[in-house]
Design an enzyme around this catalytic site. Structure first.
Site, mmCIF file in Angstrom:
data_model
loop_
_atom_site.group_PDB
_atom_site.id
_atom_site.type_symbol
_atom_site.label_atom_id
_atom_site.label_comp_id
_atom_site.label_asym_id
_atom_site.label_seq_id
_atom_site.Cartn_x
_atom_site.Cartn_y
_atom_site.Cartn_z
ATOM 1 N N CYS A 196 32.047 36.029 36.465
ATOM 2 C CA CYS A 196 31.899 34.852 37.316
ATOM 3 C C CYS A 196 30.457 34.382 37.361
ATOM 4 O O CYS A 196 30.170 33.229 37.624
ATOM 5 C CB CYS A 196 32.360 35.156 38.732
ATOM 6 S SG CYS A 196 33.878 36.071 38.788
ATOM 7 N N GLN B 210 39.314 46.555 40.688
ATOM 8 C CA GLN B 210 38.878 47.424 39.592
ATOM 9 C C GLN B 210 39.363 48.859 39.769
ATOM 10 O O GLN B 210 39.135 49.687 38.895
ATOM 11 C CB GLN B 210 37.344 47.440 39.524
ATOM 12 C CG GLN B 210 36.704 46.094 39.342
ATOM 13 C CD GLN B 210 36.879 45.545 37.941
ATOM 14 O OE1 GLN B 210 37.318 46.249 37.040
ATOM 15 N NE2 GLN B 210 36.572 44.287 37.764
ATOM 16 N N THR C 8 57.239 29.566 45.864
ATOM 17 C CA THR C 8 58.178 30.293 45.009
ATOM 18 C C THR C 8 57.434 31.299 44.150
ATOM 19 O O THR C 8 56.396 30.982 43.581
ATOM 20 C CB THR C 8 58.926 29.302 44.101
ATOM 21 O OG1 THR C 8 59.615 28.377 44.930
ATOM 22 C CG2 THR C 8 59.915 30.005 43.208
ATOM 23 N N ASN D 135 32.529 46.245 40.446
ATOM 24 C CA ASN D 135 32.852 45.666 39.144
ATOM 25 C C ASN D 135 31.694 45.726 38.162
ATOM 26 O O ASN D 135 31.886 45.629 36.971
ATOM 27 C CB ASN D 135 33.328 44.226 39.313
ATOM 28 C CG ASN D 135 32.319 43.379 40.038
ATOM 29 O OD1 ASN D 135 31.592 43.860 40.904
ATOM 30 N ND2 ASN D 135 32.230 42.122 39.687
ATOM 31 N N SER E 242 44.745 43.061 41.483
ATOM 32 C CA SER E 242 44.825 42.031 40.456
ATOM 33 C C SER E 242 45.651 42.560 39.297
ATOM 34 O O SER E 242 45.508 43.711 38.913
ATOM 35 C CB SER E 242 43.423 41.668 39.990
ATOM 36 O OG SER E 242 43.514 40.695 38.993
ATOM 37 N N SER E 243 46.506 41.717 38.731
ATOM 38 C CA SER E 243 47.386 42.165 37.654
ATOM 39 C C SER E 243 46.659 42.237 36.313
ATOM 40 O O SER E 243 46.877 43.161 35.531
ATOM 41 C CB SER E 243 48.576 41.215 37.548
ATOM 42 O OG SER E 243 49.119 41.200 36.267
ATOM 43 N N HIS E 244 45.768 41.273 36.056
ATOM 44 C CA HIS E 244 45.178 41.233 34.706
ATOM 45 C C HIS E 244 44.079 42.267 34.492
ATOM 46 O O HIS E 244 43.530 42.359 33.398
ATOM 47 C CB HIS E 244 44.683 39.819 34.370
ATOM 48 C CG HIS E 244 43.449 39.402 35.093
ATOM 49 N ND1 HIS E 244 42.238 39.293 34.468
ATOM 50 C CD2 HIS E 244 43.240 39.068 36.371
ATOM 51 C CE1 HIS E 244 41.336 38.913 35.343
ATOM 52 N NE2 HIS E 244 41.916 38.767 36.509
ATOM 53 N N ALA F 278 43.393 38.632 42.806
ATOM 54 C CA ALA F 278 42.596 39.359 43.789
ATOM 55 C C ALA F 278 41.709 38.422 44.599
ATOM 56 O O ALA F 278 41.447 38.682 45.768
ATOM 57 C CB ALA F 278 41.740 40.411 43.091
ATOM 58 N N THR F 279 41.271 37.317 44.003
ATOM 59 C CA THR F 279 40.431 36.377 44.748
ATOM 60 C C THR F 279 41.200 35.808 45.934
ATOM 61 O O THR F 279 40.679 35.731 47.046
ATOM 62 C CB THR F 279 39.953 35.240 43.819
ATOM 63 O OG1 THR F 279 39.088 35.801 42.844
ATOM 64 C CG2 THR F 279 39.207 34.180 44.592
#
Lengths: 477, 88
Positions: free
Chosen positions: A401, A254, A314, A226, A274-276, A146-147
């Site tokens: 962060c 989020q 890739t 967040n 974001s995936s995580h 996401a960043t």
């Protein structure tokens, strides 16, 4: 016969001797250990019990169950920080395993079947990710997270339109990566308006309308905060932006898969994922970039022209497939997970707000508050000291962060909270894998430790005596 | 045609596998998910829907078998809410 008996006797004798030897050895070991233990005991007689918070000597306050009996229970802390990251779902890992074992082709290799099979899986994942927000699969651009998506959107759009437009609008409570991208743009000569938020964390639509100029090219407002879990009025913001022909970007790291988002209904032009944060693998994310009306942006990473030329490089099929599976599960189980998280959240809030002098940060309106994020202030306690006393629960006082610095949260400051309140707040994150037993444990542990820390606090004593803390004149040193 | 006995056997097998996760959170989730999804689909009457549900269950059983094995291969300390097994 005879020879056998002799052999047996020899065997017995030798074993007996061996046993004796072992005994002797172990006895001598025991004595040596005993002397060591005695020495160390006498040497470190006054040491405090390790791992438990202790009240000062002579005080009557004790913390009886600071940690459970280690011989009966485990020691690993409970994970309640799902805003920082989530555990990888076993179903996601199961999907990823085949890409680390057999399917290793480069999805951009179009000359052989190894490439074709991974490309097929990548496109399948892309459609799962698009489905969650009702987008077209072609509008999903894979990034590293996401960043990167936020950087790409916030720097990319104004840079593309720099000849005619030089103004962007964002809010004070955005994530650090949005604020920092905006600061970089300011250095490059763009103008940035940071919208204030009310005490619930929501922006005012009138403020937004007033801030829009004819040079404005982008509005960026995060979907779910967040730190406090507030949901911004995306649909209304999208309408305003569309009517003024301004691009609308939202940071949905989020929010994606957790609240209902429809990019067409809400008129969202760019959206960061974001995936995580959705139980997927770390190291991948995506950016939704609208095609009609087309959003044009200056790519940060250039090269082979993959991903519509917006993000060359890739793709990583294992991560993409894991991300896709995580998104598919988010959509499939959305109702089920939402109900469960809501139930646990209510339980946690009820338990913690029953402690005197506590306050919930965020919106009271359930429509603009994500239940999986509970931010509570415990007055007269330092949040960091409470976290230190809560070694058995993995929590954070704010964004991961910024957790390294002891500065109070800028998000809570923006809500109008004073330093003391901002310092004493803690964020609880509830996810799919949080259990009811964990919530019960957390409520009991926090109630007890808040009580303990307050009993040590002279401020709390004064408050109990009825002294208004604001009337005290503190003398400086 | 899927019989109710087949469904019951699948339910038992899924639950048995769910208990095998070494990770506390995954184990509790799997147990909850298996029981809740069988409860939610209790009223299925269309034979095609039942067959689909059954087939999905078979796939999930295979996934659970693989993932519980992995979970048992990479173990971590127990959580503070997890009672340790009595050592003999």
């Amino acid at each position: 016969m005879l020879s056998r008996q002799i052999l047996r006797n020899i065997a017995r004798g030798s074993s007996a001797r061996r046993v004796g030897g072992v005994r002797l050895l172990s006895q001598s070991k025991i004595t040596s250990f005993a002397t060591n233990a005695a020495e160390s005991n006498s040497g470190a007689n006054a040491t405090v019990v390790i791992g438990n918070a202790q009240a000062p000597d002579g005080s009557a306050i004790t913390l009886k169950t600071a940690s459970r009996d280690e011989s009966l229970f485990g020691t690993r802390p409970i994970y309640l920080d799902v805003q920082a990251t989530t555990p990888t779902d076993p179903r996601v890992l199961d999907k990823m395993m085949e890409f680390y074992t057999g399917l290793y082709g480069n999805p951009h290799s179009s000359t052989h079947s190894y490439g074709w099979e991974t490309e097929k899986e990548v496109e399948k994942a892309r459609s799962y990710i698009a489905d969650v927000i009702n987008a077209d699969p072609k509008e999903i651009i894979f990034t590293s997270g996401a960043t990167e998506s936020n950087n790409m959107s916030i720097k990319g759009v104004p840079r593309f339109y720099k000849k005619t437009k030089n103004h962007i609008i964002t809010t004070q409570t955005e994530h650090k990566c949005v604020l920092d991208s905006a600061r970089h743009l300011q250095d490059e000569g763009y103008e940035v308006t940071y919208l204030p938020v009310n005490e619930e964390g929501l922006i005012s639509l009138d403020d937004l309308k007033k801030a829009i100029r004819k040079e404005t090219c982008l509005v960026s407002v995060m979907a779910v905060n967040n730190e406090i879990g507030v949901i911004q009025p995306l649909k209304e913001i999208g309408q305003i932006c569309r009517s003024k022909k301004i691009f609308f970007h939202t940071d949905a790291a989020q929010a994606y898969g957790k609240i209902d988002i429809d990019v067409n209904e809400m008129n969202i032009d760019l959206l960061s994922i974001s995936s995580h944060k959705i139980y997927g693998p770390k190291g991948i994310g995506a950016c939704y970039v609208r095609r009609r009306p087309r959003v044009r942006l200056d790519p940060i990473i250039t090269g082979g022209g993959q991903e519509r030329g917006l993000r060359s490089g890739t793709l990583a099929p294992p991560l993409v497939a894991g991300f896709g599976e995580a998104a598919r599960i988010m959509k499939q189980d959305m109702k089920y997970d939402q109900e469960y998280i809501h139930r646990l959240s209510e339980k946690l809030k009820k338990g913690l707000l029953s402690i005197p002098s506590t306050q919930l940060n965020g919106s009271l309106d359930p429509a603009s508050q994500y239940p999986g994020c509970v931010n509570i202030s415990f007055a007269y306690i330092e949040g960091e000291s409470l976290l230190m006393a809560l070694k058995d629960i993995a929590l954070s006082s704010g964004s991961a962060c910024t957790s390294a610095s002891l500065e109070p949260s800028y998000v809570l400051h923006a809500l109008g909270a004073d330093d003391a309140l901002a310092h004493s707040s803690i964020r609880f994150g509830i996810g799919r894998f949080t259990t009811e037993a964990e919530i019960d444990y957390v409520v009991a542990a926090i109630q007890e430790r808040v009580d303990f820390l307050r009993k040590m606090s002279p401020l709390w004593e004064m408050v109990q005596e009825g002294i208004d803390l604001n009337t005290i004149e503190w003398s400086g040193h | 045609m899927t019989t109710s006995k087949q469904i019951l056997v699948l339910y038992k097998q899924l639950l048995e596998k769910a208990y095998k996760f070494d990770n506390y959170n995954f184990r509790e989730f799997a147990k909850r998910k298996v029981t809740d999804s069988f409860k939610a689909n209790k009223g299925l009457s269309d034979s095609e829907a039942i067959t689909n549900f059954y087939n999905q269950g078979i796939l999930d059983l295979a996934m659970l078998t693989r993932q519980t094995t992995i979970s048992q291969m990479y173990t971590f300390e127990k959580l503070v809410v997890e009672p340790l097994k009595r050592q003999r």
